[in-house]
Design an enzyme around this catalytic site. Structure first.
Site, PDB file in Angstrom:
ATOM      1  N   LYS A   1      -5.123   1.047   8.850  1.00  0.00           N
ATOM      2  CA  LYS A   1      -6.477   0.492   9.207  1.00  0.00           C
ATOM      3  C   LYS A   1      -6.518  -0.156  10.337  1.00  0.00           C
ATOM      4  O   LYS A   1      -5.982  -1.401  10.279  1.00  0.00           O
ATOM      5  CB  LYS A   1      -7.378   0.062   7.925  1.00  0.00           C
ATOM      6  CG  LYS A   1      -7.308   0.896   6.814  1.00  0.00           C
ATOM      7  CD  LYS A   1      -8.030   0.244   5.715  1.00  0.00           C
ATOM      8  CE  LYS A   1      -8.339   1.355   4.533  1.00  0.00           C
ATOM      9  NZ  LYS A   1      -8.899   0.697   3.369  1.00  0.00           N
TER      10      LYS A   1
ATOM     11  N   LYS B   1     -14.308  -3.610   8.686  1.00  0.00           N
ATOM     12  CA  LYS B   1     -14.318  -4.296   7.616  1.00  0.00           C
ATOM     13  C   LYS B   1     -13.343  -5.310   7.390  1.00  0.00           C
ATOM     14  O   LYS B   1     -13.808  -6.603   6.721  1.00  0.00           O
ATOM     15  CB  LYS B   1     -14.712  -3.512   6.315  1.00  0.00           C
ATOM     16  CG  LYS B   1     -13.177  -2.680   6.025  1.00  0.00           C
ATOM     17  CD  LYS B   1     -12.129  -3.414   5.211  1.00  0.00           C
ATOM     18  CE  LYS B   1     -11.169  -2.609   4.998  1.00  0.00           C
ATOM     19  NZ  LYS B   1      -9.905  -3.118   4.248  1.00  0.00           N
TER      20      LYS B   1
ATOM     21  N   ASP C   1     -15.738  -0.186   0.986  1.00  0.00           N
ATOM     22  CA  ASP C   1     -14.462  -0.846   1.414  1.00  0.00           C
ATOM     23  C   ASP C   1     -14.788  -2.288   1.855  1.00  0.00           C
ATOM     24  O   ASP C   1     -13.970  -3.350   1.636  1.00  0.00           O
ATOM     25  CB  ASP C   1     -13.864  -0.010   2.648  1.00  0.00           C
ATOM     26  CG  ASP C   1     -12.524  -0.268   2.903  1.00  0.00           C
ATOM     27  OD1 ASP C   1     -11.736  -1.151   1.903  1.00  0.00           O
ATOM     28  OD2 ASP C   1     -11.790   0.273   3.754  1.00  0.00           O
TER      29      ASP C   1
ATOM     30  N   TRP D   1       0.874  -1.191   0.019  1.00  0.00           N
ATOM     31  CA  TRP D   1       0.040   0.025   0.009  1.00  0.00           C
ATOM     32  C   TRP D   1       0.856   1.386   0.040  1.00  0.00           C
ATOM     33  O   TRP D   1       0.656   2.023  -0.742  1.00  0.00           O
ATOM     34  CB  TRP D   1      -1.013   0.031   0.987  1.00  0.00           C
ATOM     35  CG  TRP D   1      -2.053   0.986   1.007  1.00  0.00           C
ATOM     36  CD1 TRP D   1      -2.478   2.005   2.360  1.00  0.00           C
ATOM     37  CD2 TRP D   1      -2.657   1.563   0.215  1.00  0.00           C
ATOM     38  NE1 TRP D   1      -3.445   2.799   2.091  1.00  0.00           N
ATOM     39  CE2 TRP D   1      -3.613   2.562   0.907  1.00  0.00           C
ATOM     40  CE3 TRP D   1      -2.833   1.422  -1.241  1.00  0.00           C
ATOM     41  CZ2 TRP D   1      -4.526   3.325  -0.042  1.00  0.00           C
ATOM     42  CZ3 TRP D   1      -3.806   2.183  -1.982  1.00  0.00           C
ATOM     43  CH2 TRP D   1      -4.552   3.072  -1.496  1.00  0.00           C
TER      44      TRP D   1
ATOM     45  N   ARG E   1      11.660   0.327   6.529  1.00  0.00           N
ATOM     46  CA  ARG E   1      12.106  -0.061   7.856  1.00  0.00           C
ATOM     47  C   ARG E   1      13.759  -0.565   7.916  1.00  0.00           C
ATOM     48  O   ARG E   1      14.406  -0.322   8.860  1.00  0.00           O
ATOM     49  CB  ARG E   1      11.196  -0.857   8.765  1.00  0.00           C
ATOM     50  CG  ARG E   1      11.502  -1.151   9.999  1.00  0.00           C
ATOM     51  CD  ARG E   1      10.538  -1.824  10.721  1.00  0.00           C
ATOM     52  NE  ARG E   1      10.342  -3.110  10.399  1.00  0.00           N
ATOM     53  CZ  ARG E   1      10.784  -4.173  10.655  1.00  0.00           C
ATOM     54  NH1 ARG E   1      11.836  -4.007  12.003  1.00  0.00           N
ATOM     55  NH2 ARG E   1      10.407  -5.291  10.504  1.00  0.00           N
ATOM     56  N   ARG E   2      13.738  -1.385   6.652  1.00  0.00           N
ATOM     57  CA  ARG E   2      14.981  -2.146   6.657  1.00  0.00           C
ATOM     58  C   ARG E   2      15.914  -1.388   5.595  1.00  0.00           C
ATOM     59  O   ARG E   2      15.563  -1.209   4.422  1.00  0.00           O
ATOM     60  CB  ARG E   2      14.816  -3.770   6.253  1.00  0.00           C
ATOM     61  CG  ARG E   2      14.008  -4.391   7.579  1.00  0.00           C
ATOM     62  CD  ARG E   2      14.241  -5.842   7.069  1.00  0.00           C
ATOM     63  NE  ARG E   2      13.416  -6.679   8.199  1.00  0.00           N
ATOM     64  CZ  ARG E   2      12.146  -6.990   8.136  1.00  0.00           C
ATOM     65  NH1 ARG E   2      11.494  -6.582   7.193  1.00  0.00           N
ATOM     66  NH2 ARG E   2      11.578  -7.596   8.897  1.00  0.00           N
TER      67      ARG E   2
ATOM     68  N   ARG F   1      -5.932  -9.780   1.551  1.00  0.00           N
ATOM     69  CA  ARG F   1      -5.435 -10.649   2.588  1.00  0.00           C
ATOM     70  C   ARG F   1      -6.240 -11.083   3.635  1.00  0.00           C
ATOM     71  O   ARG F   1      -6.234 -12.366   3.922  1.00  0.00           O
ATOM     72  CB  ARG F   1      -4.364  -9.929   3.065  1.00  0.00           C
ATOM     73  CG  ARG F   1      -3.184  -9.468   2.128  1.00  0.00           C
ATOM     74  CD  ARG F   1      -1.933  -8.635   2.575  1.00  0.00           C
ATOM     75  NE  ARG F   1      -2.325  -7.322   2.793  1.00  0.00           N
ATOM     76  CZ  ARG F   1      -1.673  -6.369   3.108  1.00  0.00           C
ATOM     77  NH1 ARG F   1      -0.307  -6.607   3.549  1.00  0.00           N
ATOM     78  NH2 ARG F   1      -2.253  -5.085   3.073  1.00  0.00           N
TER      79      ARG F   1
ATOM     80  N   VAL G   1       0.780  -9.044   6.338  1.00  0.00           N
ATOM     81  CA  VAL G   1      -0.056  -8.671   7.519  1.00  0.00           C
ATOM     82  C   VAL G   1      -1.387  -8.877   7.225  1.00  0.00           C
ATOM     83  O   VAL G   1      -2.090  -8.246   6.388  1.00  0.00           O
ATOM     84  CB  VAL G   1       0.193  -7.229   8.003  1.00  0.00           C
ATOM     85  CG1 VAL G   1      -0.802  -6.852   9.216  1.00  0.00           C
ATOM     86  CG2 VAL G   1       1.618  -6.997   8.631  1.00  0.00           C
TER      87      VAL G   1
ATOM     88  N   SER H   1      -9.690   0.145  -1.921  1.00  0.00           N
ATOM     89  CA  SER H   1      -8.448   0.521  -2.640  1.00  0.00           C
ATOM     90  C   SER H   1      -7.314  -0.629  -2.455  1.00  0.00           C
ATOM     91  O   SER H   1      -6.517  -0.520  -1.712  1.00  0.00           O
ATOM     92  CB  SER H   1      -8.026   1.918  -2.379  1.00  0.00           C
ATOM     93  OG  SER H   1      -7.721   1.908  -0.973  1.00  0.00           O
TER      94      SER H   1
END
Length: 334
Positions: A105, A187, A240, A13, A33-34, A251, A275, A134
């Site tokens: 979210k 959702k 959504d 995203w 982050r890495r 996911r 995730v 989205s």
């Protein structure tokens, strides 16, 4: 107006938003982050989570916390469980007049705080919310999509609206931050449940039942928390919900299908490989509902399946055999 924008989080995203904002001719920094992730994105111009999408060479990449300096708009696009830690780490480097845009979210377990509340608490900055139906895979490819910018400050909402809007992305504004965030978080729980039903071989009737009653639960909690009921009839509510419950990109739905086929929640999330926000939200949503005195039977059964090992068959039986009730509350019968 051309903006200088930093996107925190180079998952699907965050990367999709960076690509879109770059198309809109903004100066874009994408933070990972890495360090190795930033280097790979820079060198290959590819993100494995967005197959077939070549990243523009004009997007800058960094893993340095100081990269946020000088950016007036900062998009927070990390998993919900990492929002507090991420914002706390970046807070010392933010410009005084920076505006943060929450693209995460979820609801924080224990506190019941929404993502915008956590961001404001950790940074002291003004915060807006970007939400709606989205999938990153489609936004990154420029497929027409609609989103909502929710912010109590109308001028700020319109500024962000201008930054994101294009022929590929229709952006609406709303003052209902609570409704937009709760819709986007809750959702995911319903989509996970819809996936479980699909994995068990149920059909369109069951999915329609689940989505409709799930929307009722979302709106019930939202109104108890001060949101407007019409928000749940819009993009950040039913919009959504539809896209997350019905798409192979989802996911949450994919993890639910695997659970419905007999895998444990842990096995399902490992196989999805990303995730699954609905898993985390099921716990925090139920905590919030109990605190607000709101009945959410679908969320409650989801929690039992995900955290206490209850079988999906028993959960569905429990929902179907609940005490009879009217469909519309305060139906008007004398």
């Amino acid at each position: 107006m051309r903006e200088s924008i930093c996107v925190l989080g180079s998952g699907a995203w965050g990367t999709a938003l960076a690509v879109h904002l770059n198309r809109n001719a903004h100066r874009v920094m994408l933070w990972s982050r890495r360090p190795e992730t930033a280097q790979t994105l820079r060198d290959t111009m590819l993100n494995p989570r967005l197959p077939g999408v070549v990243l523009p060479y004009t997007i800058r990449h960094s893993s340095d916390l100081a990269c946020v300096q000088g950016h007036k708009l900062v998009v927070v696009s990390v998993p919900s469980f990492a929002v507090r830690e991420t914002c706390r780490a970046f807070a010392p480097y933010l410009d005084d007049d920076a505006v943060l845009i929450s693209a995460a979210k979820g609801i924080e377990p224990g506190t019941g705080l929404r993502m915008s509340q956590i961001i404001a608490e950790e940074t002291g900055c003004r915060v807006a919310v970007l939400s709606g139906p989205s999938h990153a895979e489609e936004v990154s490819r420029g497929i027409p999509t609609g989103l909502v910018v929710a912010c109590e400050d109308r001028q700020l909402a319109e500024r962000i609206q201008d930054a994101f809007a294009s022929v590929r992305l229709r952006v609406y504004s709303s003052p209902d931050v609570v409704g937009a965030e709760l819709g986007g978080a809750l959702k995911n729980v319903i989509a996970l449940c819809a996936g479980i039903g699909d994995g068990m071989g149920y059909g369109d009737n069951a999915r329609a039942l689940l989505m409709t009653r799930g929307l009722t639960e979302m709106a019930r909690l939202g109104m108890a928390m001060g949101s407007r009921p019409e928000t749940f009839a819009g993009l950040t509510g039913v919009g959504d919900l539809i896209v997350t419950c019905c798409s192979h990109h989802s996911r949450n739905h994919s993890a639910g299908v695997l659970i419905g086929q007999g895998k444990t929640p842990e096995q399902a999330m490992a196989e999805v490989g990303a995730v699954v926000e609905g898993y985390y939200c099921a716990r925090s949503a139920l905590e919030l509902a109990r605190r607000a005195g709101v009945e959410m039977p679908i969320a409650e059964q989801a929690y039992e399946v995900l955290y206490h090992g209850k079988s999906a068959q028993k959960a569905i039986k429990g929902l179907m055999l609940r005490n009879k009730t009217v469909e519309i509350e305060d139906a008007g019968w004398s």
